[in-house]
Scaffold this motif. Sequence first.
Motif, short mmCIF file in Angstrom:
data_model
loop_
_atom_site.label_atom_id
_atom_site.label_comp_id
_atom_site.label_asym_id
_atom_site.label_seq_id
_atom_site.Cartn_x
_atom_site.Cartn_y
_atom_site.Cartn_z
N LYS A 188 0.78 -1.24 0.00
CA LYS A 188 0.00 0.00 0.00
C LYS A 188 0.81 1.29 0.00
O LYS A 188 0.29 2.32 -0.41
CB LYS A 188 -0.96 0.01 1.19
N LYS A 189 2.05 1.28 0.47
CA LYS A 189 2.82 2.52 0.60
C LYS A 189 3.71 2.74 -0.62
O LYS A 189 4.32 1.81 -1.11
CB LYS A 189 3.69 2.48 1.86
N ASP A 244 -8.36 -2.85 7.64
CA ASP A 244 -7.88 -1.71 6.85
C ASP A 244 -6.48 -1.25 7.25
O ASP A 244 -6.27 -0.09 7.55
CB ASP A 244 -8.87 -0.55 6.99
N ASP A 293 -2.99 0.28 6.99
CA ASP A 293 -2.41 1.27 6.07
C ASP A 293 -1.17 0.76 5.35
O ASP A 293 -0.78 1.32 4.32
CB ASP A 293 -2.03 2.54 6.83
#
Length: 158
Positions: A23-24, A98, A100
């Motif tokens: 995700k990052k 969820d 991050d």
Amino acid sequence: MKNTTLCYIENPAGEYLMLHRVKKENDCNHDKWIGVGGKFEDGESPEECVLRETLEETGLTLTDYRYRGIVTFVSDRWETEYMHLFTATGWTGRIREDCDEGVLEWIHRDRLAALPQWEGDRIFLELLRREVPFFSLKLRYEGERLAYAALNGREMER
């Protein structure tokens, strides 16, 4: 240099809660499967950091955990990192949907070797599996290639 924690949470079925880092942006761990953890905040002990990071990333509060070793990462691309390694077998709470950082998934320890991960992670996962007492592991990377590994100050055969 930076200090971080990493924790491998294990359930009774022999599975680790793994984080697939997808995700990052600009993540040195992009697309790799790792445990949960992160950077120390000012004034934190390793235990305080692993508890906070685990709660933030997973929603779980650790109740039974062990400090297993320290891993020194040296790289020609990233700053030196001292990673404080933990395992956990007890927790309360429910896993967040969820995160991050990526996707959380229970993976049986026998399946870990087939997943994309750092070569050095395979070394310390094996040390954890063998229940090696508290250890110091130094890993030196050239790019993404592991160039050197030393366990408790002695170079390892690879």
